[in-house]
Design a protein around this motif. Structure first.
Motif: not given
Length: 438
Positions: A367-393
């Motif tokens: 729950g440490l990303l709740k209400g936050k925009k975030a990114t991650s390793f590309p192959a794992l970005s589908n695990k983010l509940s909000d993927q709207s910023a996931a393409e950013n470095r």
């Protein structure tokens, strides 16, 4: 992601017929020297192991050593990390502690396809003064096999040993004058001339390492390895980050930063974060999330933490930042003490961050990303509940900072420096490290 080579200057100098014949008559031959021989089929060459030696010393630049080791092991090279000191443990620059695989004396009778020297001072001088290493690399050159160096090492070691005569070479700008007495100096980020590859500094180490892969394994393997690294397409240009909901990251005196590590942590990410933040004069505490201070990172680099997490947890921090690596991230996620620290950090509105696998595997499930925009390793970005910023470095959202992988770690660390000390300081560091053109 295709490998971009527009900053590399490549010269092809295959071994002469006489040299090839001499190499075929001796047992001291290896793949690079025989690459043009019709007697060796592609299938035979493809199955031959590639042995690489990376010597290290007290005062070695840890980013250059660890990035080279990690990237070459990703390509399948058998990398031996050898200490030129009297013991396996080496105290590299910026307080990074590395445990070598062997002493240099153990490597004297081994034939290597490549020897790569990291820079850093006084590390490069210690490499230069090691007679065993000098003998090994002189034989390497005599047999026409690959050797390479980065940062201070081209001038301080290779140049002193007269191994750059008649070659185009580069190094860290502060050693260019010294290099000019032993080589034709160029300002390429990575320079290859025949069987020698040289490069400029920590900020060019990943490009340098991928070039070494191309020499040992070919361009297809270099492209295969460079893709998952999430390398920059525009090496040397100024970096940029996505920042949302800007807030000031406050601290008293020097910012105190916790960097947890564990078995399976991505060593490039951990080392770059620690070294860059310490270069900025932050007080970085490296804490082992495990029973021992020694950890075996994801590509088998052996690092030593400063303290155990149980001890580190007694203090409060201006920032907690998690490196990635699948095994390390899973250990972080399972650590009640670390998760508790992170939750308290978030509740107190103090900064925290993560890179690569850790945003998806540690921050998201707790729950440490709740209400936050975030990114991650590309192959794992589908695990983010909000993927709207996931393409950013690199993404900063208030007191949270996240990033994608090894090839974005320098930008990630510099973005932290910028939040703490300002962009002028961050760009000054980036230029010193040759990540951004000076």
């Amino acid at each position: 992601m295709a490998l971009t080579l527009h900053h590399f200057t490549l010269l092809s100098h295959p071994p002469s017929a006489a040299l090839s014949a001499r190499l075929l008559r001796t047992k001291r031959f290896s793949f690079p020297a025989l690459i043009n021989s019709k007697r060796f089929s592609g299938s035979v060459m493809a199955s031959a192991p590639r042995k690489v030696l990376v010597p290290i010393a007290n005062g070695t630049e840890p980013m250059e050593a660890v990035i080279t080791i990690d990237v070459l092991r990703r390509a399948g090279a058998e990398v031996t990390v050898a200490s030129v000191e009297k013991q396996l443990r080496v105290d590299a620059c910026h307080g990074v502690k590395i445990v070598a695989d062997a002493l240099i004396s153990d490597c004297a009778d081994t034939v290597f396809d490549l020897i790569s020297l990291p820079g850093g001072m006084p590390g490069a001088a210690s490499l230069r003064d090691c007679k065993t290493l000098e003998s090994i690399i002189q034989q390497q050159a005599a047999d026409g096999r690959f050797y390479a160096a980065i940062c201070a090492a081209p001038a301080v070691a290779l140049g002193t040993w007269n191994l750059l005569k008649g070659k185009k070479a580069t190094c860290h700008p502060s050693f260019m004058e010294q290099l000019s007495s032993s080589a034709t100096t160029v300002e390429s980020r990575v320079q290859q001339d025949g069987n020698v590859v040289t490069s400029r500094g920590p900020g060019t180490a990943m490009e340098y390492s991928v070039t070494l892969i191309e020499q040992l394994f070919g361009k297809d393997k270099a492209n295969e390895v460079s893709g998952p690294l999430v390398m920059r397409p525009n090496h040397g240009d100024e970096y940029s980050v996505l920042e949302l909901n800007p807030m000031e990251w406050k601290f008293k005196n020097s910012p105190k930063i916790l960097v947890p590590v564990a078995d399976g942590t991505e060593e490039m990410e951990a080392t770059i974060i620690i070294a860059v933040l310490r270069r900025a004069k932050a007080d970085v505490v490296v804490a082992s999330v495990g029973d021992k201070l020694d950890i075996l990172a994801s590509r088998k680099v052996k690092l030593v933490a400063d303290v155990a997490l149980v001890e580190a947890a007694q203090l409060s921090y201006d920032l907690i930042v998690l490196p990635g690596g699948l095994g390390g991230a899973q250990t972080f996620a399972n650590s009640e003490k670390l998760v508790s620290l992170l939750k308290k950090q978030k509740e107190a509105n103090r900064p925290y961050g993560a890179i690569c696998a850790s945003p998806a595997l540690v921050l998201e499930p707790h729950g440490l990303l709740k209400g936050k925009k975030a990114t991650s390793f590309p192959a794992l970005s589908n695990k983010l509940s909000d993927q709207s910023a996931a393409e950013n470095r690199v993404v900063i959202d208030g007191n949270l900072i996240t990033s994608r992988g090894p090839g974005t770690t320098m930008e990630f660390a510099l973005a932290i420096v910028e939040k703490l000390f300002g962009r002028t300081k961050a760009l000054e560091l980036a230029k010193t490290m040759l990540f951004v053109y000076p």
